[in-house]
Design a protein around this motif. Structure first.
Motif, mmCIF file in Angstrom:
data_model
loop_
_atom_site.group_PDB
_atom_site.id
_atom_site.type_symbol
_atom_site.label_atom_id
_atom_site.label_comp_id
_atom_site.label_asym_id
_atom_site.label_seq_id
_atom_site.Cartn_x
_atom_site.Cartn_y
_atom_site.Cartn_z
ATOM 1 N N PHE A 11 0.532 -1.130 -0.040
ATOM 2 C CA PHE A 11 -0.431 -0.090 -0.323
ATOM 3 C C PHE A 11 1.151 1.214 0.054
ATOM 4 O O PHE A 11 0.509 2.234 -0.834
ATOM 5 N N LYS A 12 2.107 1.375 0.665
ATOM 6 C CA LYS A 12 2.721 2.948 0.697
ATOM 7 C C LYS A 12 3.617 2.232 -0.925
ATOM 8 O O LYS A 12 3.497 3.693 -0.961
ATOM 9 N N SER A 13 3.682 1.662 -1.268
ATOM 10 C CA SER A 13 4.343 2.058 -2.743
ATOM 11 C C SER A 13 3.509 2.243 -3.629
ATOM 12 O O SER A 13 3.417 2.459 -4.327
ATOM 13 N N LEU A 14 2.093 1.570 -3.069
ATOM 14 C CA LEU A 14 0.885 1.747 -4.181
ATOM 15 C C LEU A 14 0.643 3.861 -3.922
ATOM 16 O O LEU A 14 0.759 3.933 -5.429
ATOM 17 N N ARG A 15 1.022 3.930 -3.111
ATOM 18 C CA ARG A 15 0.379 6.060 -3.310
ATOM 19 C C ARG A 15 1.772 5.823 -4.555
ATOM 20 O O ARG A 15 1.258 6.975 -4.907
ATOM 21 N N LEU A 16 2.616 5.894 -4.519
ATOM 22 C CA LEU A 16 3.707 6.376 -4.757
ATOM 23 C C LEU A 16 3.647 5.932 -6.461
ATOM 24 O O LEU A 16 3.834 6.919 -7.616
ATOM 25 N N LEU A 17 3.086 4.782 -6.019
ATOM 26 C CA LEU A 17 2.884 4.597 -7.829
ATOM 27 C C LEU A 17 1.596 5.468 -8.644
ATOM 28 O O LEU A 17 1.513 5.760 -9.866
ATOM 29 N N VAL A 18 0.477 5.734 -7.891
ATOM 30 C CA VAL A 18 -0.536 6.275 -8.172
ATOM 31 C C VAL A 18 0.253 8.267 -8.229
ATOM 32 O O VAL A 18 -0.567 8.849 -9.590
ATOM 33 N N LEU A 19 0.891 8.565 -7.907
ATOM 34 C CA LEU A 19 1.722 9.705 -7.931
ATOM 35 C C LEU A 19 2.427 9.758 -8.525
ATOM 36 O O LEU A 19 2.536 11.134 -9.737
ATOM 37 N N THR A 20 2.915 8.831 -9.000
ATOM 38 C CA THR A 20 4.337 9.073 -10.061
ATOM 39 C C THR A 20 3.380 9.076 -11.549
ATOM 40 O O THR A 20 3.863 9.119 -13.153
ATOM 41 N N ASN A 92 17.431 2.460 18.533
ATOM 42 C CA ASN A 92 16.091 3.436 18.840
ATOM 43 C C ASN A 92 15.753 4.252 17.271
ATOM 44 O O ASN A 92 16.202 3.657 15.910
ATOM 45 N N ASP A 93 14.707 4.674 16.962
ATOM 46 C CA ASP A 93 14.128 4.892 15.569
ATOM 47 C C ASP A 93 14.343 6.241 15.221
ATOM 48 O O ASP A 93 14.829 7.107 16.212
ATOM 49 N N VAL A 94 14.806 6.691 13.965
ATOM 50 C CA VAL A 94 15.220 7.888 13.380
ATOM 51 C C VAL A 94 14.522 7.874 12.463
ATOM 52 O O VAL A 94 13.890 7.047 11.017
ATOM 53 N N GLN A 95 14.088 8.568 11.671
ATOM 54 C CA GLN A 95 12.736 9.539 11.050
ATOM 55 C C GLN A 95 13.738 10.593 10.213
ATOM 56 O O GLN A 95 13.456 12.121 10.565
ATOM 57 N N ILE A 96 14.283 10.826 9.128
ATOM 58 C CA ILE A 96 14.624 11.405 7.897
ATOM 59 C C ILE A 96 13.623 11.848 6.916
ATOM 60 O O ILE A 96 13.936 10.928 5.584
ATOM 61 N N PHE A 97 13.047 13.017 6.468
ATOM 62 C CA PHE A 97 11.927 13.589 5.470
ATOM 63 C C PHE A 97 10.946 12.011 5.458
ATOM 64 O O PHE A 97 11.034 11.503 4.812
ATOM 65 N N LYS A 98 10.409 12.086 6.113
ATOM 66 C CA LYS A 98 9.292 10.771 6.469
ATOM 67 C C LYS A 98 8.989 9.524 6.200
ATOM 68 O O LYS A 98 8.962 8.247 6.006
ATOM 69 N N GLN A 99 11.397 9.239 6.276
ATOM 70 C CA GLN A 99 11.798 7.759 5.957
ATOM 71 C C GLN A 99 12.072 7.309 7.159
ATOM 72 O O GLN A 99 12.828 8.318 8.150
ATOM 73 N N LEU A 134 18.601 0.738 9.289
ATOM 74 C CA LEU A 134 17.283 -0.314 9.054
ATOM 75 C C LEU A 134 16.400 0.288 8.632
ATOM 76 O O LEU A 134 16.008 0.785 10.107
ATOM 77 N N ASN A 135 16.090 -0.177 7.429
ATOM 78 C CA ASN A 135 15.142 1.114 6.387
ATOM 79 C C ASN A 135 13.593 0.288 6.981
ATOM 80 O O ASN A 135 13.664 -0.892 6.584
ATOM 81 N N PHE A 136 13.218 1.062 7.428
ATOM 82 C CA PHE A 136 11.686 0.031 8.256
ATOM 83 C C PHE A 136 10.634 1.385 7.215
ATOM 84 O O PHE A 136 9.165 1.289 7.488
ATOM 85 N N SER A 137 10.732 1.882 5.878
ATOM 86 C CA SER A 137 9.674 2.956 5.589
ATOM 87 C C SER A 137 8.972 2.762 4.660
ATOM 88 O O SER A 137 7.601 3.231 4.347
ATOM 89 N N TYR A 138 9.107 1.245 3.905
ATOM 90 C CA TYR A 138 8.482 0.490 3.595
ATOM 91 C C TYR A 138 7.042 -0.746 4.152
ATOM 92 O O TYR A 138 6.574 -1.773 3.349
#
Length: 173
Positions: A11-20, A92-99, A134-138
């Motif tokens: 679903f997170k990738s689907l949002r990018l698909l629609v926007l592009t 610990n968690d880190v958030q960089i530009f919503k990533q 570790l990337n947890f954005s998607y």
């Protein structure tokens, strides 16, 4: 051996698909209809077309992104192999530009396979990251419970880790 596998959320990738798609489809239409096209249209097609292809890849990629075992944690995108619990000092968690990232502070026993540049080390320190992020954005997880889980696992005996994994498996997903 018990494993907890965390997958990308389509679903997170689907949002990018629609926007592009909003910019890729009109760009393709303009290129096919016009005899002479501006460079900006080609730029839009290439730039947003890359995002379109990336989102398709993320939707179709069904590999486990994070694999947690009683031995350690592995992120397939890092190409680092397994990071043993004994090497992790803090998480610990880190958030960089919503990533969203999980920053793992490791001890001196842990050897990073990829050498980090000095500017990346500096940026990691500025944003609160660590040498291993570790990337947890998607990936859809409960970050608070995941951080608690990692901090418990790093200090627990290997015999008790599978029991803890069973307790937390449904909580972090």
């Amino acid at each position: 051996m018990k494993e907890i596998k965390l997958y990308k959320s389509p679903f997170k990738s689907l949002r990018l698909l629609v926007l592009t798609s909003i910019l890729v489809i009109p760009s393709i239409w303009l290129i096919t209809k016009e005899k002479e096209t501006d460079k900006i249209i080609w730029f839009c097609l290439c730039f947003f077309g890359f995002g379109f292809l990336l989102s398709l890849f993320n939707i179709l990629d069904r590999r486990a992104q994070i694999i947690i075992t009683k031995i350690g944690i592995r992120d397939i995108t890092l190409r680092q192999g397994i990071i043993k619990w004994e090497y992790i000092e803090d998480a610990n968690d880190v958030q960089i530009f919503k990533q969203v990232f999980v920053a793992l502070k490791t001890n001196e026993k842990f050897v990073i396979k990829k050498k980090l540049y000095e500017w990346t080390k500096y940026l990691n320190n500025v944003v609160g990251g660590a040498e291993v992020n570790l990337n947890f954005s998607y990936i859809k997880v409960d970050m608070e419970k995941l951080i608690t889980f990692i901090n418990i696992m790093k200090s627990e005996n290997i015999e008790n880790r599978e029991t803890i994994m069973e307790m937390y498996e449904d909580r972090i997903k």
